[in-house]
Design a protein around this motif. Sequence first.
Motif, PDB file in Angstrom:
ATOM      1  N   ASP A 275      50.127  47.091  43.241  1.00 31.16           N
ATOM      2  CA  ASP A 275      48.971  47.269  42.048  1.00 31.16           C
ATOM      3  C   ASP A 275      49.332  48.428  41.423  1.00 31.16           C
ATOM      4  OD1 ASP A 275      46.145  45.738  42.274  1.00 31.16           O
ATOM      5  OD2 ASP A 275      45.796  47.476  40.969  1.00 31.16           O
ATOM      6  N   ARG A 280      42.223  52.050  43.780  1.00 31.40           N
ATOM      7  CA  ARG A 280      42.322  50.520  44.310  1.00 31.40           C
ATOM      8  C   ARG A 280      43.585  50.473  45.286  1.00 31.40           C
ATOM      9  NH1 ARG A 280      39.020  46.722  41.600  1.00 31.40           N
ATOM     10  NH2 ARG A 280      40.478  44.754  42.270  1.00 31.40           N
ATOM     11  N   ASP A 320      47.717  37.243  41.535  1.00 33.93           N
ATOM     12  CA  ASP A 320      46.202  37.032  41.467  1.00 33.93           C
ATOM     13  C   ASP A 320      45.856  37.999  40.425  1.00 33.93           C
ATOM     14  OD1 ASP A 320      43.696  36.517  42.053  1.00 33.93           O
ATOM     15  OD2 ASP A 320      43.383  37.829  43.799  1.00 33.93           O
TER      16      ASP A 320
HETATM   17  C1  LIG Z   1      41.855  40.126  40.883  1.00 34.95           C
HETATM   18  S1  LIG Z   1      42.072  41.602  41.248  1.00 34.95           S
HETATM   19  C2  LIG Z   1      43.209  41.444  42.808  1.00 34.95           C
HETATM   20  C3  LIG Z   1      42.584  41.136  43.987  1.00 34.95           C
HETATM   21  C4  LIG Z   1      43.443  41.252  44.983  1.00 34.95           C
HETATM   22  N1  LIG Z   1      44.497  40.201  45.103  1.00 34.95           N
HETATM   23  C5  LIG Z   1      42.627  40.546  46.423  1.00 34.95           C
HETATM   24  O1  LIG Z   1      42.595  39.643  46.660  1.00 34.95           O
HETATM   25  O2  LIG Z   1      41.998  41.587  46.982  1.00 34.95           O
HETATM   26  C6  LIG Z   1      43.597  41.932  40.032  1.00 34.95           C
HETATM   27  C7  LIG Z   1      44.181  43.416  40.253  1.00 34.95           C
HETATM   28  O3  LIG Z   1      45.173  43.583  39.477  1.00 34.95           O
HETATM   29  C8  LIG Z   1      45.566  44.651  39.146  1.00 34.95           C
HETATM   30  N2  LIG Z   1      46.302  44.602  38.079  1.00 34.95           N
HETATM   31  C9  LIG Z   1      45.877  44.621  36.548  1.00 34.95           C
HETATM   32  N3  LIG Z   1      47.091  44.758  36.124  1.00 34.95           N
HETATM   33  C10 LIG Z   1      47.889  45.049  36.530  1.00 34.95           C
HETATM   34  C11 LIG Z   1      49.312  45.248  36.301  1.00 34.95           C
HETATM   35  N4  LIG Z   1      50.213  45.356  35.210  1.00 34.95           N
HETATM   36  N5  LIG Z   1      50.204  45.359  37.365  1.00 34.95           N
HETATM   37  C12 LIG Z   1      49.934  45.486  38.445  1.00 34.95           C
HETATM   38  N6  LIG Z   1      48.427  45.290  38.857  1.00 34.95           N
HETATM   39  C13 LIG Z   1      47.645  45.049  37.874  1.00 34.95           C
HETATM   40  C14 LIG Z   1      44.138  45.269  39.041  1.00 34.95           C
HETATM   41  O4  LIG Z   1      44.292  46.790  39.427  1.00 34.95           O
HETATM   42  C15 LIG Z   1      43.610  44.484  40.357  1.00 34.95           C
HETATM   43  O5  LIG Z   1      43.425  45.166  41.373  1.00 34.95           O
END
Ligand SMILES: C[S@@+](CC[C@H](N)C(=O)[O-])C[C@H]1O[C@@H](n2cnc3c(N)ncnc32)[C@H](O)[C@@H]1O
Length: 433
Positions: A275, A280, A320
Amino acid sequence: MSDARAFAAQALERIVRGGVSLRDAFAQFAPRLHDARDRALLSALLHDGARWWLRYDAAVGRLMDQPLRTREPALHALIVLGLVQIEVMGLPDYAAVAGSVDATRTLRRPKFAGLVNAVLRRWLRERDEIGAKLDADPMTACAHPRWLLDTLAADWPRDVEAILAANNAQAPLTLRANRRRTTRDALIARLAEGGCEAAAHAWLPDAIVLAQSTDVTRLPGYADGEFSVQDGAAQLAPQLLDLASGQRVLDACAAPGGKSAHILECADVELTALDRDPERVAAMRDTFSRLGVKPRVAVGDAGAPKAWSNGRRYDRILVDAPCTATGVLRRQPDIRLHRRGGDVAPVVAEQTRILDALWPLVEPGGRLVYATCSILRAENAAQIAAFLARHPDAAPLADFASEFGRPDGHGRQNLPGDGGMDGFFYAVLDKRA
Ligand SMILES: C[S@@+](CC[C@H](N)C(=O)[O-])C[C@H]1O[C@@H](n2cnc3c(N)ncnc32)[C@H](O)[C@@H]1O
């Protein structure tokens, strides 16, 4: 209880005007309340207050010639919350009015007690007439922002009424039993001994639906990592990934770790939980240690794999993706106050960037599962259609999880409330060998 109302007014004002999340606003004020019932009232006021803000903020505009919105924003929020207690939470009129009047003292604005009393009593006299005016405009009728109403009407013309109703209803509380620590039946029995009525989900193997919402951290088994809170819609990832022992798996947007933990509860795979958000990621590490699972954890941008990957491919990748979260408005009602129509295109572009960067990392014969908690077609069916046009070596799985939602383009879309679950989208993309 008047403290709870005063804190709720201050917290709601920060959510609405300051752009603070409901979760953070609650975390700021809840520790000042020492009684669990007061904290429960604060939580209920914030959820219903955010959910219905767009209706009852407009109502106050009709009740007062000069609303206190900018001059005394916390008092304005207190009045909005008074209406919400009467109309949404079903509190007796006298309790809502007296509690709101008392709260002016906690807010150190006792000279406004008479005004708060007068405005709430005026509502009680004129609620039918003003309510009819609010019902005449879809935005104030159902407390959704205009841009979202327009987008939902375009994307889901036949379902829009059901979506709005589901967004305005309470969501059930669903748990995921941790297979590594217990069985679902044993956990249901343990919860019942602790006075918590719970039932197995009809077709999701690990899901348990609670009869009533509660503070889960106080339930038996929580500290022992026997379960997590996770909506049923989010519990499909392991089965769609079609996991087998020894596979290399990447969860590319993993925090706060719900799906990563579920993957490791289900299969002995070599998982990397990535992430980009360090805060987070810290929360995710706590989740993993409570649940007793041990993935490799990495902080980095899924759209720039060179920085965190050693170039080896993965058998399975879960994306996700960051999204508008328009499928979870019933759980996170502040989203409707914070999200703007202009947010959609940049989010779609970010999803595209992540998908295109990760696809080369999928082993030929491997699989990428794309998921969002959005119900907007631009992020889901249209995103995947465009991806397939760019990547001829991707083959979408046609039939999967027939109990879940409905087919939409090359994926399946659950709309909020369908099957009791959140709005969620999945597409399963196999890479030709
Ligand atoms: C929908 S949430 C994920 C929820 C997680 N999969 C769960 O089930 O607990 C989306 C996540 O994507 C991360 N995120 C956003 N852009 C990102 C990127 N370019 N690379 C990696 N993580 C990213 C955010 O920090 C966030 O924690």
